[in-house]
Design a protein around this motif. Structure first.
Motif, mmCIF file in Angstrom:
data_model
loop_
_atom_site.group_PDB
_atom_site.id
_atom_site.type_symbol
_atom_site.label_atom_id
_atom_site.label_comp_id
_atom_site.label_asym_id
_atom_site.label_seq_id
_atom_site.Cartn_x
_atom_site.Cartn_y
_atom_site.Cartn_z
ATOM 1 N N LYS A 107 99.331 25.721 -41.984
ATOM 2 C CA LYS A 107 100.582 25.131 -41.499
ATOM 3 C C LYS A 107 100.770 23.755 -42.124
ATOM 4 N N VAL A 108 101.968 23.217 -41.963
ATOM 5 C CA VAL A 108 102.278 21.894 -42.503
ATOM 6 C C VAL A 108 101.463 20.849 -41.746
ATOM 7 N N PRO A 109 100.704 20.005 -42.471
ATOM 8 C CA PRO A 109 99.910 18.974 -41.784
ATOM 9 C C PRO A 109 100.802 17.938 -41.081
ATOM 10 N N THR A 110 100.268 17.316 -40.056
ATOM 11 C CA THR A 110 101.024 16.342 -39.266
ATOM 12 C C THR A 110 101.503 15.179 -40.126
ATOM 13 N N GLU A 111 100.650 14.702 -41.044
ATOM 14 C CA GLU A 111 101.042 13.563 -41.887
ATOM 15 C C GLU A 111 102.269 13.912 -42.732
ATOM 16 N N LEU A 112 102.304 15.138 -43.252
ATOM 17 C CA LEU A 112 103.402 15.559 -44.116
ATOM 18 C C LEU A 112 104.706 15.653 -43.332
ATOM 19 N N LYS A 113 104.646 16.256 -42.142
ATOM 20 C CA LYS A 113 105.894 16.389 -41.381
ATOM 21 C C LYS A 113 106.431 15.029 -40.944
ATOM 22 N N LYS A 114 105.533 14.089 -40.602
ATOM 23 C CA LYS A 114 105.978 12.739 -40.228
ATOM 24 C C LYS A 114 106.571 12.016 -41.435
ATOM 25 N N ALA A 115 105.939 12.199 -42.607
ATOM 26 C CA ALA A 115 106.431 11.547 -43.826
ATOM 27 C C ALA A 115 107.817 12.069 -44.202
ATOM 28 N N ILE A 116 108.042 13.360 -44.057
ATOM 29 C CA ILE A 116 109.355 13.939 -44.369
ATOM 30 C C ILE A 116 110.415 13.381 -43.431
ATOM 31 N N MET A 117 110.103 13.348 -42.114
ATOM 32 C CA MET A 117 111.055 12.822 -41.132
ATOM 33 C C MET A 117 111.395 11.364 -41.408
ATOM 34 N N GLN A 118 110.351 10.565 -41.683
ATOM 35 C CA GLN A 118 110.565 9.139 -41.928
ATOM 36 C C GLN A 118 111.431 8.910 -43.156
ATOM 37 N N ALA A 119 111.103 9.581 -44.250
ATOM 38 C CA ALA A 119 111.849 9.403 -45.497
ATOM 39 C C ALA A 119 113.299 9.875 -45.335
ATOM 40 N N ARG A 120 113.499 10.954 -44.610
ATOM 41 C CA ARG A 120 114.858 11.475 -44.387
ATOM 42 C C ARG A 120 115.679 10.492 -43.560
ATOM 43 N N GLN A 121 115.060 9.912 -42.531
ATOM 44 C CA GLN A 121 115.786 8.963 -41.673
ATOM 45 C C GLN A 121 116.078 7.655 -42.410
ATOM 46 N N GLU A 122 115.168 7.244 -43.309
ATOM 47 C CA GLU A 122 115.412 6.027 -44.100
ATOM 48 C C GLU A 122 116.596 6.223 -45.043
ATOM 49 N N LYS A 123 116.773 7.431 -45.539
ATOM 50 C CA LYS A 123 117.900 7.746 -46.432
ATOM 51 C C LYS A 123 119.171 8.030 -45.636
ATOM 52 N N LYS A 124 119.072 7.995 -44.279
ATOM 53 C CA LYS A 124 120.175 8.273 -43.362
ATOM 54 C C LYS A 124 120.783 9.660 -43.613
ATOM 55 N N LEU A 125 119.894 10.647 -43.716
ATOM 56 C CA LEU A 125 120.315 12.041 -43.912
ATOM 57 C C LEU A 125 119.933 12.850 -42.682
ATOM 58 N N ASN A 126 120.756 13.837 -42.346
ATOM 59 C CA ASN A 126 120.318 14.776 -41.317
ATOM 60 C C ASN A 126 119.650 15.960 -42.015
ATOM 61 N N GLN A 127 119.104 16.886 -41.236
ATOM 62 C CA GLN A 127 118.357 18.004 -41.817
ATOM 63 C C GLN A 127 119.245 18.879 -42.697
ATOM 64 N N ALA A 128 120.476 19.105 -42.276
ATOM 65 C CA ALA A 128 121.391 19.959 -43.047
ATOM 66 C C ALA A 128 121.729 19.321 -44.394
ATOM 67 N N GLN A 129 121.941 17.995 -44.404
ATOM 68 C CA GLN A 129 122.272 17.303 -45.662
ATOM 69 C C GLN A 129 121.088 17.345 -46.628
ATOM 70 N N LEU A 130 119.890 17.130 -46.108
ATOM 71 C CA LEU A 130 118.698 17.189 -46.950
ATOM 72 C C LEU A 130 118.502 18.595 -47.510
ATOM 73 N N ALA A 131 118.730 19.584 -46.674
ATOM 74 C CA ALA A 131 118.602 20.976 -47.123
ATOM 75 C C ALA A 131 119.592 21.262 -48.245
ATOM 76 N N GLN A 132 120.804 20.742 -48.117
ATOM 77 C CA GLN A 132 121.818 20.957 -49.154
ATOM 78 C C GLN A 132 121.399 20.260 -50.449
ATOM 79 N N LEU A 133 120.798 19.097 -50.345
ATOM 80 C CA LEU A 133 120.335 18.366 -51.538
ATOM 81 C C LEU A 133 119.291 19.149 -52.331
ATOM 82 N N ILE A 134 118.416 19.856 -51.629
ATOM 83 C CA ILE A 134 117.343 20.580 -52.328
ATOM 84 C C ILE A 134 117.650 22.070 -52.465
ATOM 85 N N ASN A 135 118.894 22.471 -52.123
ATOM 86 C CA ASN A 135 119.321 23.875 -52.234
ATOM 87 C C ASN A 135 118.450 24.830 -51.420
ATOM 88 N N GLU A 136 118.184 24.463 -50.195
ATOM 89 C CA GLU A 136 117.455 25.313 -49.258
ATOM 90 C C GLU A 136 118.258 25.403 -47.973
#
Length: 139
Positions: free
Chosen positions: A75-104
């Motif tokens: 499974k995804v390690p805790t450090e990785l999931k926290k790092a993704i959340m932090q970086a996404r919030q710093e860029k002021k993106l929601n999950q849907a916007q980030l998904a659109q950026l990476i085509n997922e």
């Protein structure tokens, strides 16, 4: 009109001979039995069965049965999931916007952030490029 003559030979029209599949048809076999014809039926050894599934346990399944460890997907390690959340919030993106950026799909981001996803290096590298941060260990 003296050269034209009538042909009085009889013409017999018959149905085509039955194909091999039709001869093996249950109706055809029963009709042959009723008419008194000799019918031979042979039972094939493993006809209509999935031999691989019905055979005894194979080597791999026996190894799994004998194994005492609890096997589970990584499974995804805790450090990785926290790092993704932090970086996404710093860029002021929601999950849907980030998904659109990476085509997922947005569900992929949700699964990574909740820790339910099975880590995929391609998706992680897409996230790193989109967020501009390093999510994996030092290279």
């Amino acid at each position: 009109m003296a050269g034209i003559t009538q042909d009085w030979e009889p013409v017999v029209i018959r149905k085509k001979a039955p194909t091999a599949a039709a001869r093996k048809d249950e109706k055809a076999v029963n009709a042959a039995r009723r008419s008194g014809a000799e019918v031979e039926t042979i039972k094939k050894a493993s006809a209509g069965t999935n031999k691989a599934a019905s055979s005894s346990t194979s080597l791999n399944t026996r190894k799994l049965d004998e194994d005492t460890e609890n096997l589970a997907h990584q499974k995804v390690p805790t450090e990785l999931k926290k790092a993704i959340m932090q970086a996404r919030q710093e860029k002021k993106l929601n999950q849907a916007q980030l998904a659109q950026l990476i085509n997922e799909k947005p569900q992929v981001i949700q699964e990574y952030e909740s820790g339910k996803a099975i880590p995929n290096q391609q998706i992680i590298s897409k996230l790193e490029r989109a967020l501009g941060v390093k999510l994996r260990g030092k290279k």
